[in-house]
Design a protein around this motif. Sequence first.
Motif, PDB file in Angstrom:
ATOM      1  N   GLU A 231      49.769  27.945  49.510  1.00 49.17           N
ATOM      2  CA  GLU A 231      49.298  29.331  49.558  1.00 49.17           C
ATOM      3  C   GLU A 231      49.750  30.088  48.315  1.00 49.17           C
ATOM      4  O   GLU A 231      48.980  30.850  47.728  1.00 49.17           O
ATOM      5  CB  GLU A 231      49.827  30.037  50.815  1.00 49.17           C
ATOM      6  CG  GLU A 231      49.193  29.562  52.102  1.00 49.17           C
ATOM      7  CD  GLU A 231      49.854  30.148  53.337  1.00 49.17           C
ATOM      8  OE1 GLU A 231      50.785  30.983  53.193  1.00 49.17           O
ATOM      9  OE2 GLU A 231      49.442  29.778  54.451  1.00 49.17           O
ATOM     10  N   PHE A 232      51.006  29.882  47.908  1.00 51.94           N
ATOM     11  CA  PHE A 232      51.528  30.560  46.721  1.00 51.94           C
ATOM     12  C   PHE A 232      50.765  30.116  45.476  1.00 51.94           C
ATOM     13  O   PHE A 232      50.387  30.944  44.647  1.00 51.94           O
ATOM     14  CB  PHE A 232      53.022  30.271  46.547  1.00 51.94           C
ATOM     15  CG  PHE A 232      53.580  30.825  45.272  1.00 51.94           C
ATOM     16  CD1 PHE A 232      53.893  32.162  45.173  1.00 51.94           C
ATOM     17  CD2 PHE A 232      53.776  29.999  44.174  1.00 51.94           C
ATOM     18  CE1 PHE A 232      54.402  32.683  43.985  1.00 51.94           C
ATOM     19  CE2 PHE A 232      54.275  30.510  42.992  1.00 51.94           C
ATOM     20  CZ  PHE A 232      54.586  31.849  42.900  1.00 51.94           C
ATOM     21  N   GLU A 233      50.543  28.806  45.349  1.00 45.11           N
ATOM     22  CA  GLU A 233      49.831  28.302  44.175  1.00 45.11           C
ATOM     23  C   GLU A 233      48.401  28.838  44.130  1.00 45.11           C
ATOM     24  O   GLU A 233      47.911  29.201  43.056  1.00 45.11           O
ATOM     25  CB  GLU A 233      49.830  26.776  44.175  1.00 45.11           C
ATOM     26  CG  GLU A 233      51.189  26.172  43.865  1.00 45.11           C
ATOM     27  CD  GLU A 233      51.230  24.666  44.018  1.00 45.11           C
ATOM     28  OE1 GLU A 233      50.234  24.066  44.484  1.00 45.11           O
ATOM     29  OE2 GLU A 233      52.269  24.074  43.672  1.00 45.11           O
TER      30      GLU A 233
ATOM     31  N   GLU B  24      46.982  31.215  41.216  1.00 44.52           N
ATOM     32  CA  GLU B  24      45.788  30.833  40.467  1.00 44.52           C
ATOM     33  C   GLU B  24      44.733  31.937  40.521  1.00 44.52           C
ATOM     34  O   GLU B  24      44.107  32.258  39.499  1.00 44.52           O
ATOM     35  CB  GLU B  24      45.208  29.535  41.031  1.00 44.52           C
ATOM     36  CG  GLU B  24      44.041  28.997  40.232  1.00 44.52           C
ATOM     37  CD  GLU B  24      43.551  27.653  40.739  1.00 44.52           C
ATOM     38  OE1 GLU B  24      42.475  27.231  40.286  1.00 44.52           O
ATOM     39  OE2 GLU B  24      44.227  27.026  41.584  1.00 44.52           O
ATOM     40  N   GLU B  25      44.563  32.556  41.699  1.00 39.41           N
ATOM     41  CA  GLU B  25      43.613  33.667  41.815  1.00 39.41           C
ATOM     42  C   GLU B  25      44.038  34.842  40.936  1.00 39.41           C
ATOM     43  O   GLU B  25      43.204  35.456  40.257  1.00 39.41           O
ATOM     44  CB  GLU B  25      43.509  34.119  43.276  1.00 39.41           C
ATOM     45  CG  GLU B  25      42.749  33.160  44.161  1.00 39.41           C
ATOM     46  CD  GLU B  25      42.750  33.594  45.617  1.00 39.41           C
ATOM     47  OE1 GLU B  25      43.098  34.758  45.903  1.00 39.41           O
ATOM     48  OE2 GLU B  25      42.393  32.763  46.468  1.00 39.41           O
ATOM     49  N   ASP B  26      45.341  35.153  40.951  1.00 38.43           N
ATOM     50  CA  ASP B  26      45.847  36.242  40.109  1.00 38.43           C
ATOM     51  C   ASP B  26      45.597  35.944  38.635  1.00 38.43           C
ATOM     52  O   ASP B  26      45.201  36.827  37.870  1.00 38.43           O
ATOM     53  CB  ASP B  26      47.345  36.464  40.337  1.00 38.43           C
ATOM     54  CG  ASP B  26      47.653  37.055  41.701  1.00 38.43           C
ATOM     55  OD1 ASP B  26      46.709  37.531  42.380  1.00 38.43           O
ATOM     56  OD2 ASP B  26      48.837  37.037  42.102  1.00 38.43           O
TER      57      ASP B  26
ATOM     58  N   ASN C 117      42.522  36.856  33.673  1.00 39.45           N
ATOM     59  CA  ASN C 117      41.653  36.349  32.608  1.00 39.45           C
ATOM     60  C   ASN C 117      40.320  37.090  32.590  1.00 39.45           C
ATOM     61  O   ASN C 117      39.795  37.416  31.513  1.00 39.45           O
ATOM     62  CB  ASN C 117      41.395  34.850  32.776  1.00 39.45           C
ATOM     63  CG  ASN C 117      42.561  34.010  32.329  1.00 39.45           C
ATOM     64  OD1 ASN C 117      43.463  34.488  31.644  1.00 39.45           O
ATOM     65  ND2 ASN C 117      42.579  32.752  32.727  1.00 39.45           N
ATOM     66  N   GLU C 118      39.769  37.367  33.768  1.00 43.32           N
ATOM     67  CA  GLU C 118      38.497  38.085  33.850  1.00 43.32           C
ATOM     68  C   GLU C 118      38.654  39.521  33.343  1.00 43.32           C
ATOM     69  O   GLU C 118      37.793  40.017  32.604  1.00 43.32           O
ATOM     70  CB  GLU C 118      37.982  38.085  35.293  1.00 43.32           C
ATOM     71  CG  GLU C 118      36.657  38.790  35.480  1.00 43.32           C
ATOM     72  CD  GLU C 118      35.493  38.155  34.736  1.00 43.32           C
ATOM     73  OE1 GLU C 118      34.479  38.846  34.552  1.00 43.32           O
ATOM     74  OE2 GLU C 118      35.603  36.987  34.315  1.00 43.32           O
TER      75      GLU C 118
END
Length: 82
Positions: free
Chosen positions: A40-42, A46-48, A53-54
């Motif tokens: 869940e943390f990873e 990754e989403e953050d 980046n976006e």
Amino acid sequence: MFNSHCVECACYVIMYNFEQRQVLAADERKREFHEEKRNEFESSAEEDHDEQNERTRESTEQWREFHYDGMNPPHEYNRHSI
């Protein structure tokens, strides 16, 4: 035949094995819990990272659009050095 001492030993072995299985099952549940939390943390990290980046890409694109002077390529890459 079995004497009472052998029966006591057998009961001890059975109880010891039962307790060991309980300990191993608890360890497995803990391992699965921590693995799930790590996943869940990873995923969250990754989403953050993807969102950052976006935002950076959008900000860079906005900067380029704002500073574009109609020349091709844009002027910041079209200047002659002195």
